[in-house]
Design an enzyme around this catalytic site. Structure first.
Site, PDB file in Angstrom:
ATOM      1  N   LYS A   1       0.776  -1.222   0.057  1.00 26.96           N
ATOM      2  CA  LYS A   1      -0.232   0.211   0.053  1.00 26.96           C
ATOM      3  C   LYS A   1       0.940   1.290   0.054  1.00 26.96           C
ATOM      4  O   LYS A   1       0.724   2.125  -0.823  1.00 26.96           O
ATOM      5  CB  LYS A   1      -1.022  -0.007   1.294  1.00 26.96           C
ATOM      6  CG  LYS A   1      -1.529   1.354   1.525  1.00 26.96           C
ATOM      7  CD  LYS A   1      -2.512   1.190   2.706  1.00 26.96           C
ATOM      8  CE  LYS A   1      -1.718   1.619   4.119  1.00 26.96           C
ATOM      9  NZ  LYS A   1      -1.194   2.865   4.444  1.00 26.96           N
ATOM     10  N   ASN A   2       1.863   1.373   1.081  1.00 24.22           N
ATOM     11  CA  ASN A   2       2.642   2.525   0.949  1.00 24.22           C
ATOM     12  C   ASN A   2       3.556   2.841  -0.078  1.00 24.22           C
ATOM     13  O   ASN A   2       4.182   3.814  -0.087  1.00 24.22           O
ATOM     14  CB  ASN A   2       2.994   2.640   2.550  1.00 24.22           C
ATOM     15  CG  ASN A   2       2.212   2.714   3.636  1.00 24.22           C
ATOM     16  OD1 ASN A   2       1.226   3.184   3.281  1.00 24.22           O
ATOM     17  ND2 ASN A   2       2.598   2.617   4.801  1.00 24.22           N
TER      18      ASN A   2
ATOM     19  N   ARG B   1      -4.712  10.494   4.779  1.00 21.05           N
ATOM     20  CA  ARG B   1      -3.656  11.413   4.811  1.00 21.05           C
ATOM     21  C   ARG B   1      -2.704  11.494   3.480  1.00 21.05           C
ATOM     22  O   ARG B   1      -2.113  12.352   3.485  1.00 21.05           O
ATOM     23  CB  ARG B   1      -2.950  11.095   5.962  1.00 21.05           C
ATOM     24  CG  ARG B   1      -3.455  11.129   7.372  1.00 21.05           C
ATOM     25  CD  ARG B   1      -2.508  10.844   8.507  1.00 21.05           C
ATOM     26  NE  ARG B   1      -1.608  11.660   8.273  1.00 21.05           N
ATOM     27  CZ  ARG B   1      -1.474  12.983   8.660  1.00 21.05           C
ATOM     28  NH1 ARG B   1      -2.406  13.617   9.399  1.00 21.05           N
ATOM     29  NH2 ARG B   1      -0.245  13.681   8.338  1.00 21.05           N
TER      30      ARG B   1
ATOM     31  N   CYS C   1      -4.828  12.248  13.350  1.00 25.24           N
ATOM     32  CA  CYS C   1      -5.561  11.105  13.126  1.00 25.24           C
ATOM     33  C   CYS C   1      -5.387  10.180  14.353  1.00 25.24           C
ATOM     34  O   CYS C   1      -4.730  10.481  15.261  1.00 25.24           O
ATOM     35  CB  CYS C   1      -4.749  10.302  11.823  1.00 25.24           C
ATOM     36  SG  CYS C   1      -3.247   9.398  12.185  1.00 25.24           S
TER      37      CYS C   1
ATOM     38  N   ARG D   1       0.546  14.437  13.511  1.00 28.49           N
ATOM     39  CA  ARG D   1       1.165  14.225  12.108  1.00 28.49           C
ATOM     40  C   ARG D   1       1.126  15.336  11.382  1.00 28.49           C
ATOM     41  O   ARG D   1       0.280  15.397  10.180  1.00 28.49           O
ATOM     42  CB  ARG D   1       0.350  12.686  11.479  1.00 28.49           C
ATOM     43  CG  ARG D   1       0.341  11.739  12.198  1.00 28.49           C
ATOM     44  CD  ARG D   1      -0.295  10.340  11.646  1.00 28.49           C
ATOM     45  NE  ARG D   1       0.630  10.113  10.473  1.00 28.49           N
ATOM     46  CZ  ARG D   1      -0.001   9.016   9.687  1.00 28.49           C
ATOM     47  NH1 ARG D   1      -1.136   8.529   9.848  1.00 28.49           N
ATOM     48  NH2 ARG D   1       0.809   8.799   8.642  1.00 28.49           N
TER      49      ARG D   1
ATOM     50  N   ASP E   1       4.755   0.300  12.060  1.00 24.88           N
ATOM     51  CA  ASP E   1       3.446  -0.488  11.588  1.00 24.88           C
ATOM     52  C   ASP E   1       3.497  -1.859  11.775  1.00 24.88           C
ATOM     53  O   ASP E   1       2.268  -2.418  11.455  1.00 24.88           O
ATOM     54  CB  ASP E   1       3.725  -0.230   9.972  1.00 24.88           C
ATOM     55  CG  ASP E   1       3.324   1.138   9.544  1.00 24.88           C
ATOM     56  OD1 ASP E   1       2.619   2.047  10.362  1.00 24.88           O
ATOM     57  OD2 ASP E   1       3.588   1.612   8.439  1.00 24.88           O
TER      58      ASP E   1
ATOM     59  N   ILE F   1       7.879   6.728  17.069  1.00 22.70           N
ATOM     60  CA  ILE F   1       7.725   7.487  15.788  1.00 22.70           C
ATOM     61  C   ILE F   1       6.207   8.338  15.873  1.00 22.70           C
ATOM     62  O   ILE F   1       6.138   9.394  15.795  1.00 22.70           O
ATOM     63  CB  ILE F   1       7.185   6.490  14.555  1.00 22.70           C
ATOM     64  CG1 ILE F   1       8.682   5.619  14.493  1.00 22.70           C
ATOM     65  CG2 ILE F   1       7.218   7.356  13.199  1.00 22.70           C
ATOM     66  CD1 ILE F   1       9.947   6.168  13.937  1.00 22.70           C
TER      67      ILE F   1
ATOM     68  N   ARG G   1      -8.408  -0.919   4.691  1.00 22.51           N
ATOM     69  CA  ARG G   1      -7.695  -0.037   4.118  1.00 22.51           C
ATOM     70  C   ARG G   1      -6.172  -0.444   3.495  1.00 22.51           C
ATOM     71  O   ARG G   1      -5.724   0.019   2.859  1.00 22.51           O
ATOM     72  CB  ARG G   1      -7.200   1.282   5.066  1.00 22.51           C
ATOM     73  CG  ARG G   1      -8.550   2.035   5.240  1.00 22.51           C
ATOM     74  CD  ARG G   1      -8.091   3.239   6.110  1.00 22.51           C
ATOM     75  NE  ARG G   1      -6.923   3.760   5.731  1.00 22.51           N
ATOM     76  CZ  ARG G   1      -5.885   4.253   6.838  1.00 22.51           C
ATOM     77  NH1 ARG G   1      -6.151   4.360   7.951  1.00 22.51           N
ATOM     78  NH2 ARG G   1      -4.690   4.654   5.979  1.00 22.51           N
TER      79      ARG G   1
HETATM   80  N1  EPU Z   1       6.591  14.416  11.261  1.00 23.48           N
HETATM   81  C1  EPU Z   1       6.734  15.866  11.352  1.00 23.48           C
HETATM   82  N2  EPU Z   1       6.583  16.688  10.522  1.00 23.48           N
HETATM   83  C2  EPU Z   1       6.318  16.281   9.052  1.00 23.48           C
HETATM   84  C3  EPU Z   1       6.372  14.934   8.700  1.00 23.48           C
HETATM   85  C4  EPU Z   1       6.576  14.124   9.864  1.00 23.48           C
HETATM   86  O1  EPU Z   1       6.925  16.181  12.497  1.00 23.48           O
HETATM   87  O2  EPU Z   1       6.309  17.292   8.136  1.00 23.48           O
HETATM   88  C5  EPU Z   1       6.830  13.497  12.006  1.00 23.48           C
HETATM   89  C6  EPU Z   1       5.585  12.564  12.089  1.00 23.48           C
HETATM   90  O3  EPU Z   1       4.579  13.302  13.173  1.00 23.48           O
HETATM   91  C7  EPU Z   1       6.297  11.323  12.750  1.00 23.48           C
HETATM   92  C8  EPU Z   1       7.796  11.132  12.234  1.00 23.48           C
HETATM   93  O4  EPU Z   1       7.849  12.519  11.622  1.00 23.48           O
HETATM   94  O5  EPU Z   1       6.238  11.477  14.148  1.00 23.48           O
HETATM   95  C9  EPU Z   1       7.592   9.984  10.941  1.00 23.48           C
HETATM   96  O6  EPU Z   1       6.408  10.347  10.461  1.00 23.48           O
HETATM   97  P1  EPU Z   1       6.260  10.154   8.774  1.00 23.48           P
HETATM   98  O7  EPU Z   1       6.375  11.312   8.061  1.00 23.48           O
HETATM   99  O8  EPU Z   1       7.684   9.153   8.295  1.00 23.48           O
HETATM  100  O9  EPU Z   1       5.149   9.351   8.437  1.00 23.48           O
HETATM  101  P2  EPU Z   1       4.144   9.327   7.177  1.00 23.48           P
HETATM  102  O10 EPU Z   1       5.093   9.602   6.153  1.00 23.48           O
HETATM  103  O11 EPU Z   1       2.973  10.311   7.309  1.00 23.48           O
HETATM  104  C10 EPU Z   1       4.199   6.983   6.612  1.00 23.48           C
HETATM  105  C11 EPU Z   1       3.450   5.675   6.321  1.00 23.48           C
HETATM  106  C12 EPU Z   1       2.939   5.287   7.738  1.00 23.48           C
HETATM  107  C13 EPU Z   1       4.031   4.865   8.539  1.00 23.48           C
HETATM  108  C14 EPU Z   1       4.916   5.966   8.771  1.00 23.48           C
HETATM  109  C15 EPU Z   1       6.348   5.543   9.607  1.00 23.48           C
HETATM  110  C16 EPU Z   1       2.495   6.001   4.105  1.00 23.48           C
HETATM  111  C17 EPU Z   1       1.280   6.771   3.207  1.00 23.48           C
HETATM  112  N3  EPU Z   1       2.517   6.083   5.655  1.00 23.48           N
HETATM  113  O12 EPU Z   1       3.786   7.876   7.084  1.00 23.48           O
HETATM  114  O13 EPU Z   1       2.026   4.078   7.442  1.00 23.48           O
HETATM  115  O14 EPU Z   1       3.500   4.475   9.871  1.00 23.48           O
HETATM  116  O15 EPU Z   1       5.481   6.497   7.356  1.00 23.48           O
HETATM  117  O16 EPU Z   1       6.911   4.636   8.989  1.00 23.48           O
HETATM  118  O17 EPU Z   1       3.638   5.864   3.633  1.00 23.48           O
HETATM  119  C18 EPU Z   1      -0.075   2.780   7.814  1.00 23.48           C
HETATM  120  O18 EPU Z   1       0.309   2.099   6.775  1.00 23.48           O
HETATM  121  O19 EPU Z   1      -0.597   2.230   8.747  1.00 23.48           O
HETATM  122  C19 EPU Z   1       0.865   3.906   8.165  1.00 23.48           C
HETATM  123  C20 EPU Z   1       0.354   4.848   9.103  1.00 23.48           C
END
Ligand code: EPU
Length: 444
Positions: free
Chosen positions: A42-43, A112, A136, A141, A329, A351, A423
């Site tokens: 998915k990701n 998101r 969420c 996030r 995850d 995280i 999802r």
């Molecule tokens: N963060 C910030 N500011 C930002 C971006 C991130 O503070 O601008 C923080 C987040 O709040 C978090 C950390 O950085 O504490 C890492 O978050 P990240 O941005 O890596 O998460 P994401 O990109 O929103 C993706 C996956 C998630 C997975 C995380 C961590 C996708 C679509 N989603 O989310 O997947 O948990 O990386 O590996 O790729 C899931 O599949 O269930 C899921 C939640």
């Protein structure tokens, strides 16, 4: 012929409201045995679909999972003017006639990852208006790193009425961007923004998740010039134009890990196929440390219990970290496994700030878990320590931990709000049934 969303929704009927009525029923206490084929990730699918916005023409993506999230993302793409057609697990996407640059709240709030259209829309159209995703179930996030990175590339971003309204006159200009925290979708968004920038962009402290390497392969296939694949320093030499590409989605490492944990938790023996063992280094070590035998093939992983150890599972601590550390995850699923161990362990989430929603539900099944700040102390109750109960799914991965616990528990478990599971897990009921589980969906 490419059509609108109707062409990609095979098997998906009704509104979100109807889906929310479904619950999952599990008659637990049966060990899982056999082989399960892992779907595309998915990701990885979501950013690769977003990347098709960068170049007109007909793109081909292979191994695309048919999930609620991929369908929602395609609805968003369709809203932008993109046409698509699914043939089995192959998705043809044509983004020649982009006519809109706005991702509205209604779509972003349900997923998101919609924020992933920001970078490619700006690169191709010079403008994008995307609803801020908001918090969420697992944390606040924010997307501040996405926005400050785009501003460094020369984009003007205004935050108004719950939207980020971004535009640039001409091309973005290459620069160096340092991430305070490695962010997965932030790295993906800025990669897609920078591929057509003027000059060179360097992303430092970039995320290294395998899904990012998959996106780099897609972008390279489109004509992008990117160095540093699989490292935390990505150098992007901007090019004038990109063209349509053909790329396969990598296997879903989180789905593979979830089935391995489920097989272990039920005292079973089985193999996940069509996966990449190199994408799960930390989980496989943790399973071995807890006493299981794990064997890695080229594209398969087997798990079984040692003979005559009486299914005594050792307690093992985990701490979630960016790749190649233990994935957030798979935190909830491993916690479900540890509730069946014979000792005490500590599970630490670094995280996301609120990713223990499953704890209260696991407690309803008899688990002994105490939350202490960002950690949980899990007092294992042995392999027969859980008993079935009614529980509620709260987010995608929390839900899969309840499925694992329900499969291991004696008696019947009913999990409500299973739209969360839909999802991210393709054909969950069929796959579990083929492994010998007694599980079905019902109306609430
Ligand atoms: N963060 C910030 N500011 C930002 C971006 C991130 O503070 O601008 C923080 C987040 O709040 C978090 C950390 O950085 O504490 C890492 O978050 P990240 O941005 O890596 O998460 P994401 O990109 O929103 C993706 C996956 C998630 C997975 C995380 C961590 C996708 C679509 N989603 O989310 O997947 O948990 O990386 O590996 O790729 C899931 O599949 O269930 C899921 C939640």
């Amino acid at each position: 012929m490419l059509e609108g969303i109707a062409s990609c929704t095979s098997g998906w009927q009704g509104t979100h409201g109807e889906q929310k009525m479904d619950k999952l029923i599990i008659e637990g206490g049966r060990s899982l045995h056999g082989t399960v084929r892992i779907s595309g990730a998915k990701n990885a699918a979501l950013p690769l679909i977003a990347a098709t916005l960068l170049a007109p023409g007909r793109h081909r993506l292979g191994n695309v999972p048919d999930l609620r999230d991929t369908r929602t993302f395609l609805r968003l793409m369709e809203n932008l003017g993109v046409r698509h057609e699914r043939q089995g697990d192959v998705l043809h996407i044509d983004s020649t006639d982009l006519r809109n640059t706005e991702a509205p709240y209604d779509l972003v709030k349900t997923m998101r990852a919609s924020v992933l259209v920001l970078g490619p829309l700006l690169a191709r159209m010079g403008r994008a208006k995307v609803s801020l995703p908001g918090g969420c179930a697992i944390g606040a996030r924010p997307i501040n790193f996405h926005i400050t990175g785009l501003e460094r590339l020369g984009v003007t971003c205004r935050l108004e009425h719950g939207y980020v309204d971004a535009e640039i006159d001409g091309r973005m200009r290459g620069c160096t961007i340092y991430f305070d925290i490695p962010t997965v979708t932030g790295t993906e968004n800025l990669l897609m923004a920078a591929v057509m920038a003027e000059g060179t962009t360097v992303l430092k402290n970039a995320a290294r998740e395998p899904e990012i390497a998959n996106l780099i392969d897609m972008l390279t296939g489109m004509g992008a010039r990117i160095e540093g694949r699989n490292t935390d320093r990505l150098t992007i030499h901007g090019v004038d134009r990109l063209e349509a590409a053909d790329c396969d989605i990598i296997p879903d490492r989180i789905e593979a890990g979830t089935y391995l944990i489920a097989i272990a938790a039920t005292g079973g023996e089985g193999t996940v196929t069509h996966c990449n063992p190199a994408h799960l280094p930390s989980l496989l070590e943790k399973l071995r440390a807890s006493g299981l035998i794990v064997e890695e093939g080229e594209s398969s992983i087997s798990v079984r219990w040692p003979k005559d150890n009486g299914h005594a599972l050792k307690s093992v601590d985990i701490k979630t970290m960016p790749f190649p550390g233990y994935p957030t995850d798979l935190q909830a699923q491993f916690m479900a496994l540890m509730t069946l161990s014979s000792d005490v362990c500590v599970i630490t989430e670094t995280i996301f700030e609120n990713r223990f929603m499953h704890v209260a539900e696991l407690q309803r099944l008899g688990a002994d878990i105490r939350i202490d700040g960002h950690s949980c102390v899990v007092n294992g109750r042995g392999m027969s320590g859980l008993s079935g109960a009614q529980v509620m799914a709260t987010d995608l991965r929390a839900s899969s931990s309840l499925v694992i616990a329900g499969l291991a528990a004696s008696g019947r478990t009913e999990i409500s709000r299973i739209y969360h599971l839909e999802r991210g897990y393709e054909n969950l009921v069929d796959k579990l049934t083929a492994l010998g589980a007694r599980v079905w969906k019902d109306r609430e």
